[in-house]
Structures are given as structure tokens and as C-alpha cells.
Scaffold this motif. Structure first.
Motif, PDB file in Angstrom:
ATOM      1  N   UNK A  29       0.858  -1.185   0.000  1.00  0.00           N
ATOM      2  CA  UNK A  29       0.000   0.000   0.000  1.00  0.00           C
ATOM      3  C   UNK A  29       0.893   1.233   0.000  1.00  0.00           C
ATOM      4  N   UNK A  30       0.532   2.248  -0.791  1.00  0.00           N
ATOM      5  CA  UNK A  30       1.315   3.475  -0.870  1.00  0.00           C
ATOM      6  C   UNK A  30       0.450   4.666  -0.480  1.00  0.00           C
ATOM      7  N   UNK A  31       0.972   5.511   0.412  1.00  0.00           N
ATOM      8  CA  UNK A  31       0.354   6.805   0.708  1.00  0.00           C
ATOM      9  C   UNK A  31       0.939   7.821  -0.263  1.00  0.00           C
ATOM     10  N   UNK A  32       0.180   8.190  -1.272  1.00  0.00           N
ATOM     11  CA  UNK A  32       0.695   9.054  -2.339  1.00  0.00           C
ATOM     12  C   UNK A  32       1.147  10.405  -1.819  1.00  0.00           C
ATOM     13  N   UNK A  33       0.504  10.919  -0.772  1.00  0.00           N
ATOM     14  CA  UNK A  33       0.824  12.257  -0.266  1.00  0.00           C
ATOM     15  C   UNK A  33       2.179  12.313   0.430  1.00  0.00           C
ATOM     16  N   UNK A  34       2.811  11.168   0.652  1.00  0.00           N
ATOM     17  CA  UNK A  34       4.133  11.145   1.286  1.00  0.00           C
ATOM     18  C   UNK A  34       5.263  11.267   0.269  1.00  0.00           C
ATOM     19  N   UNK A  35       4.914  11.382  -1.016  1.00  0.00           N
ATOM     20  CA  UNK A  35       5.937  11.375  -2.056  1.00  0.00           C
ATOM     21  C   UNK A  35       5.727  12.499  -3.066  1.00  0.00           C
ATOM     22  N   UNK A  36       6.834  12.940  -3.675  1.00  0.00           N
ATOM     23  CA  UNK A  36       6.752  13.788  -4.861  1.00  0.00           C
ATOM     24  C   UNK A  36       6.330  12.916  -6.032  1.00  0.00           C
ATOM     25  N   UNK A  37       5.865  13.546  -7.093  1.00  0.00           N
ATOM     26  CA  UNK A  37       5.317  12.810  -8.235  1.00  0.00           C
ATOM     27  C   UNK A  37       6.320  11.817  -8.816  1.00  0.00           C
ATOM     28  N   UNK A  38       7.571  12.257  -8.990  1.00  0.00           N
ATOM     29  CA  UNK A  38       8.558  11.358  -9.587  1.00  0.00           C
ATOM     30  C   UNK A  38       8.916  10.211  -8.642  1.00  0.00           C
ATOM     31  N   UNK A  39       8.917  10.493  -7.314  1.00  0.00           N
ATOM     32  CA  UNK A  39       9.190   9.423  -6.349  1.00  0.00           C
ATOM     33  C   UNK A  39       8.067   8.388  -6.372  1.00  0.00           C
ATOM     34  N   UNK A  40       6.842   8.880  -6.434  1.00  0.00           N
ATOM     35  CA  UNK A  40       5.687   7.990  -6.454  1.00  0.00           C
ATOM     36  C   UNK A  40       5.708   7.104  -7.691  1.00  0.00           C
TER      37      UNK A  40
END
Length: 727
Positions: A685-696
């Protein structure tokens, strides 16, 4: 010979507005927390905060009175009013001003709110909309934040309104370090908010017959019954209201706006303006000395000052039951000094007495005890060492509190909440007879597995706040409590009696008393969100090895003869992984456990910033049906070593290799950008708000079919994850 001692320092004269207080005066290079009360200054104010235009003339008085409120352990007051402060001067303002004049900090809410029209705002966004304005010494106007505009008489709060308003009050409590709070509510409109708030005493001030007002919506009338039933105390401003409230609450105080029936014959009734003017004229012309004196006496007996005194006394007795701390001293003044300074910290429990039994000290202890504030401390001197059991029993018999806390002098009590946390289960659960806190040094299952602090300051304040958050409201039953700090109902002591003095200087008297309490039908509870630092057996440590062994053996033998059973070693610290040091053993422990296990990969350093991934961990840790494993290298600049329990089902570790044989049900990525080797997981599971777009994007490419969530608000994020059964 034992005698009660009164310190040879005259009691200072008291002022109506500021009541001076003595404290312990000791020369030391250590910081004295009593000398540094919290007073918000200009550098701490947010951009949306407004200060008084007359700040120069009010600053000294405000700081002085705020300092008094903090040092004296006075409770703070939230007023949820029916009228604004600037409206006609009535009961809400009169009482608020009296509280402020007597040293309490008063936070008076405005009837209007700051509007944040955003469905899922964060706590930080809401807090930036809260407005704070100091208007008088010890009085602040607070404008809370809601999701939409609200009419106090017609609107009902939505779920978003309640959340934003609650966060607003949380922000004020955090900002001003409020520990002991009384919320006074004037209108049932506020019911959904005040019943959602935590760690406060709720008081409903019923001053109107609400059905008689056409402006009130029917929903407001329904809320009144809920408010009255859930309040800790109800006030009524008239006999009629008193009668109605008595059907809803068992504790109602009649506190009138006007005079009692005794004033009949001294006052005139007027139905019109003209009648009122004529009545005044007649009264002014009345020159009967007896009538004049009677009116003066009647007026003097019905002031807002006197109403405050009556209310304050009831609040003290009913909302803050008296607590007696019993503390023994025998030399070791540096330890005692440290403990006493902690007990006098700002925001201490309001209704408190501290009874000190000195067991024949021969060092500087006697001199310094004589300097203590007689309003807070009662000192009893013994010419010889009575031992722990006899000295403690003597202190308990002298105690006048509804609750008694036995406290070692080699402890450092933390912030002002520790007493409240210990007595709360005693108030709520009649089966519990004694409670004890967690600690860094105790020989049973009260030992915390994960601790940050030092012998000078005790618990690290950032660790302590995390400890409170992660163990919120949690307690468990046990067989034995360590008597470095234990709380009991006074009724338990009266039923069981004193500690057995046959144990002499010490050892096993705590095991013995726990056995007595259990046989009397009570349970013992470890309060997992209460903590007291303990240096550890400062008196026993002074014995030689032979003296220690002899005392231990003789006390153990007496215990076993008395109870006709062998003494049992206390429980070990409550850690699922204690003693497990191989991947096979770790996996076996988890296999025996019925709870699913989740791995959290956030940042590798846990900091004081309360970052998003840390908030996610705290939300997840609230789930009592799941074990949470968090990969971590450092915790508040301390190296993380091994597997440490940080909450009822939360574990922190720097050793993922020990979990190599564990098939995690799920792994949550909320900061870690790499896919770690050796981690087995059924789903990611990934919390998208914890990453920049390229990191995600890069992380998604490394994982197989991860579930990605883009919810900004942490509480909603965790709820969504749970609802999808991915975790």
C-alpha cells in the motif's frame, strides 16, 4: 517521638486578585521548572493572532496572574457562551471575570466562527484559522474554526464542523499547555463539540427556559437533555430551572442571578419602566436605618465574588476530588529535592495535599522541609526510622484526600497530567482498587520497553507526548504493582488497613499489600498511558550486598509464612518479542498471535516534528486488532536498537533482518523510496501524499500492483485503508 510540624514561615497575606505562593528555594545549577512558567510571548503568536491594543499596561499584570494560575495548580476555564463578550454585561461575563480575577485563565469563545470551506482540511490548516485575542488579564477571546457559518440557535453541527471545532480547542489547549480544564456551556448548541472533547470537566450553566424562546430550533431543545445528562455538573439560575434539571442530573447547583427569597420585603417588583423608576425613587426616600442596613447586608451577601466562591468550591469538591500524596524521606536530599520540584511544576493537579513523613533524616533534609509551602505540604517528623510500611501507613492515616498516592522520593513525576491519568480508572471502574504507572525502572511488567530520558530531567518531553498518544486510555490488570508510585481509593485503605510493618525497613511490603487488596475483592491495574520516572531503590542501594541478601531472605520468608504460599516472580515486561533473537523465533511468536501484522516504511528517523508518516503510525496504532511493525534507525536522536514496544500493539525496530521469515499481511509505504530486500508481504500500500510525483512513479514501478491512496487527511486515509481490508 512523632510530632506534626508547622514550618516556621509566616503565611503571606492574600490578595483578591493574586494569591502569592511559597515554593521550595534551593541553590542549584539545575533549571527550576517553577521559575519558568509558560507565558505565550509575541514571538510565539501566529499571524492570525490579535493581541490587546493596551498591551503595555496589561503585560505585567497578565504575566503575573498567568504565572500564578500555572504555579498554583489552578484549573483553566473554557466558556462556550450564549452571548459575545462585548454584549450586555451578564452572567457569562460576570463569572468569567471572577475566574480571571482569582488567577484562572479564561478562554471565552465568540459566538461566530472562522469558516474553512474545505471538506478534508488538516489539523494544521484548521489551527491557522483559530483567532486568539487577549482582552483582559487572564481573559482571551477565542474564535474557533468550523466548516461553515453556524447560527447558535438554529443550526446543527455537521461531522466536519465538529472535527474542525474540536481541533480548534485542541490547538488552544496545546498552545497554552492546558492540563486541567473546566468547560462551562451556556447553550446546548455546543453539545456535539463539548461531548467530543477529551480531558476536561463539563459544566452546563442552565440560565434560560429554552422552550420559551421562539428563536430556538427543536434540535437545540433535544441537545439540552443530552448536555444535562452528560455534564459532570449542572448549574441552574432559578428555582424553576433547578427543578427541571434535577430530573436530568444527580448533581445540580442552584446559583441564582438575583437574590434568594430572604430579599423579599427588601426589594420591590416592577412591571414597567415607569414602575421601576418610581420604585427607585421610593427606595431613595426611605430613611429607615434598619431597612437601609438590611438592604446593604443583603447586597453584600449576593455579589458575583461570592457566587464564584460557591461555584469554585463545588468544582473543587466534585470535579477535582482531593488527592493526597504520601511521601517518605530519609536523607537523600538531592533525590527529594528533585521530586518536590517536580510536584510543584506549573499545571499541577488543582486539589492536592502532599504529606511528607521524615523517617529521622540526619542530613540537610530537615532544614529544607521546613521551607515548604504550608498550604500544599504537611510535614510529620519521626525521631527514628519507622521503615517504609509504618511510615507510609502513618501518612495514609493523616491523609484527607478521596484518593491516596504513595510516591517514592526518588521519582520524577512528569507533566501535570500524571495524577489525572492514575485516578481516572479508579473513578470510572469500581472494581479497580489500586493503579500504578509505567516507569523506566521497576521490577515487573510496569517497565516500559522503549524509553528516552535522563536522570536530571526524567522523561524526554517529546518521548512522553508520543507515549501518551500511543497508549491513550489503555490499562491492563496485573498481580503486583510496584510501590514506587501507586494510587488507591481512600475507601480501599480504610477497608484493607495499613501496610504490614513487620517487613521493617523495606522489601516485600508492596507484594504483601497487593495480596491484601486482591483478597479484599479489588483488582490492580497498570495504567499504560501514565508514566513516572524512577531512579530505583535509592535507599536499598546503600545496603551492603550481605545486608541486602539478609533483608531479602527474611522478608521473603515472612511473606510466604503469612500467606502460606511460595512467592512468585513478578510478570516480565509486556513485550511479544521479549527474549526472541532469531528470525525463526520472531516468526513463531507472530504465528501464535491471532492478530494480522503490518510493516510500516516511513522515514528512518522519528522526530519531534510529528511528520505525516508519524501521524499515520499513531492512527494505525489505535487499531487494537493489528500488530504494527515500524522500521526505524533513530528515535528523537537516540539510536533504535532491537525490537522495542512503543504501544499496546506497536513495535519499533532497526532489525528488519529479524523479520525475514515473517509474511506480513501488508506493507505500507509512507516515506521510504526503496523496496527493501528480504521483506515478504502479501500486499503493498502506498500513501501518495508522502511522495513527490517522480518518487511515487518510481516506487510504483518497483512494486507489484500496489494500492495507492491519495487522501490528504491522515484520519480519513487510515479509515479508507481499513475499509478496503487491505490492511
Amino acid at each position: 517521638m512523632i510530632k506534626a510540624a508547622t514550618p516556621p514561615i509566616p503565611k503571606p497575606r492574600q490578595s483578591k486578585k493574586v494569591i502569592p505562593k511559597k515554593r521550595l528555594h534551593v541553590q542549584s545549577p539545575l533549571p527550576d521548572p517553577v521559575d519558568s512558567p509558560y507565558v505565550p510571548d509575541q514571538s510565539e503568536l501566529e499571524t492570525n493572532t490579535v493581541v490587546s491594543l493596551n498591551e503595555n499596561t496589561e503585560e505585567t499584570e497578565t504575566s503575573r496572574m498567568q504565572s500564578h494560575a500555572e504555579e498554583s495548580g489552578l484549573y483553566d476555564v473554557f466558556r462556550f457562551p450564549v452571548i459575545d463578550w462585548e454584549s450586555s454585561w451578564q452572567r457569562p461575563q460576570q463569572f468569567s471575570q471572577q475566574f480571571a480575577l482569582h488567577g484562572h485563565r479564561v478562554f471565552y469563545m465568540t459566538t461566530g466562527v472562522a469558516v474553512l470551506q474545505k471538506e478534508h482540511a488538516t489539523y494544521e490548516e484548521v489551527s491557522r484559522h483559530v483567532k486568539i485575542k487577549r482582552i483582559e488579564p487572564n481573559v482571551w477571546l477565542i474564535t474557533l474554526c468550523a466548516n461553515r457559518r453556524l447560527d447558535l440557535y438554529r443550526d446543527q453541527m455537521s461531522a466536519a464542523d465538529i472535527q474542525y471545532l474540536k481541533w480548534s480547542t485542541d490547538y488552544v489547549m496545546d498552545r497554552f499547555h492546558i492540563e486541567h480544564l473546566v468547560s462551562i456551556v451556556d447553550l446546548p448548541f455546543w453539545t456535539p463539540l463539548v461531548t467530543a472533547m477529551e480531558n476536561h470537566k463539563l459544566l452546563y450553566d442552565c440560565m434560560d427556559e429554552l422552550p420559551d424562546f421562539s428563536t430556538n430550533d427543536k434540535s437545540i431543545l433535544k441537545q439540552e437533555e443530552r448536555l444535562a445528562r452528560e455534564a459532570d455538573l449542572v448549574l441552574a439560575s432559578s428555582q424553576l430551572l433547578y427543578g427541571r434539571m434535577n430530573f436530568l442530573h444527580s448533581s445540580v447547583l442552584l446559583l441564582r442571578n438575583g437574590t434568594d427569597n430572604e430579599a423579599v420585603g427588601l426589594a420591590s417588583l416592577a412591571r414597567t419602566t415607569e414602575d421601576f423608576e418610581q420604585a427607585i425613587e421610593r427606595s431613595l426616600q426611605d430613611d429607615d436605618p434598619e431597612q437601609i442596613d438590611a438592604r446593604k447586608q443583603c447586597a453584600a451577601q449576593h455579589t458575583w465574588e461570592m457566587r464564584y466562591q460557591e461555584l469554585h468550591q463545588v468544582i473543587f469538591e466534585k470535579l477535582f476530588p482531593k488527592v493526597s500524596i504520601v511521601l517518605l524521606t530519609y536523607n537523600n536530599w538531592p533525590y527529594t529535592r528533585q521530586c518536590l520540584l517536580s510536584l510543584q511544576k506549573p499545571h499541577r493537579y488543582p486539589n492536592l495535599e502532599i504529606i511528607i513523613i521524615d523517617n529521622g533524616s540526619t542530613d540537610e533534609t530537615l532544614h529544607h522541609l521546613s521551607e515548604l509551602d504550608p498550604d500544599l505540604f504537611r510535614i510529620i517528623y519521626s525521631s527514628s526510622n519507622l521503615g517504609f510500611a509504618a511510615g507510609t501507613s502513618l501518612g495514609c492515616r493523616k491523609a484527607t484526600g478521596e484518593y491516596i498516592i504513595l510516591l517514592n522520593n526518588d521519582t520524577i513525576p512528569p507533566d501535570g497530567s500524571w495524577i489525572r491519568r492514575l485516578i481516572r480508572p479508579l473513578e470510572q471502574n469500581q472494581e479497580i482498587g489500586m493503579t500504578g504507572p509505567m516507569s523506566n525502572h521497576v521490577g515487573n511488567d510496569q517497565t516500559v520497553d522503549h524509553f528516552a530520558g535522563n536522570p536530571i530531567e526524567g522523561a524526554n518531553p517529546h518521548w512522553l507526548q508520543d507515549f501518551y498518544d500511543l497508549n491513550k486510555g489503555s490499562y491492563r490488570y496485573t498481580d503486583v504493582l510496584g510501590f514506587f508510585c501507586v494510587a488507591m481509593k481512600r475507601s480501599v485503605f480504610e477497608k484493607v488497613g495499613g501496610l504490614d510493618s513487620n517487613y521493617g525497613i523495606g522489601m516485600f511490603e508492596d507484594d504483601d499489600y497487593c495480596e491484601q487488596v486482591k483478597r479484599a475483592g479489588f483488582k490492580l491495574a497498570v495504567i499504560e498511558d501514565a508514566f513516572v520516572y524512577h531512579h530505583g531503590s535509592s535507599t536499598i542501594k546503600k545496603f551492603t550486598s550481605d545486608e541486602h541478601d539478609t533483608l531479602w531472605k527474611s522478608s521473603k520468608a515472612y511473606y510466604e509464612r503469612k500467606w502460606n504460599k511460595p512467592w512468585q516472580m513478578p510478570k516480565r515486561p509486556d513485550n511479544l518479542f521479549i527474549g526472541a533473537d532469531t528470525p525463526e523465533e520472531i516468526a513463531a511468536r507472530l504465528n501464535k498471535n491471532d492478530h494480522p501484522c503490518t510493516l510500516v516504511l516511513g522515514g528512518v528517523d522519528w522526530s519531534r516534528q510529528n511528520t505525516r508518516w508519524q501521524q499515520i503510525v499513531k492512527q494505525l496504532a489505535a487499531d487494537q486488532e493489528r500488530i504494527i511493525i515500524v522500521y526505524l534507525n533513530k528515535y528523537h536522536h537516540h539510536d533504535m536498537i532491537g525490537i522495542r514496544k512503543a504501544g499496546p500493539h506497536l513495535y519499533l525496530t532497526n532489525r528488519l533482518d529479524l523479520f525475514a521469515h515473517v509474511p506480513f499481511e501488508s506493507t505500507l509505504y509512507c516515506g521510504e523510496t526503496n523496496v527493501l530486500d528480504g521483506v515478504q508481504s502479501q500486499r503493498n500500500v502506498i500513501d501518495a501524499c508522502s511522495y513527490h510525483a517522480h518518487q511515487l512513479s518510481e516506487l510504483r514501478s518497483k512494486l507489484t500492483a500496489p494500492a495507492v491512496f491519495e487522501e490528504l487527511q491522515v484520519a480519513f486515509l487510515v479509515r479508507q485503508i481499513m475499509e478496503t481490508t487491505l490492511l
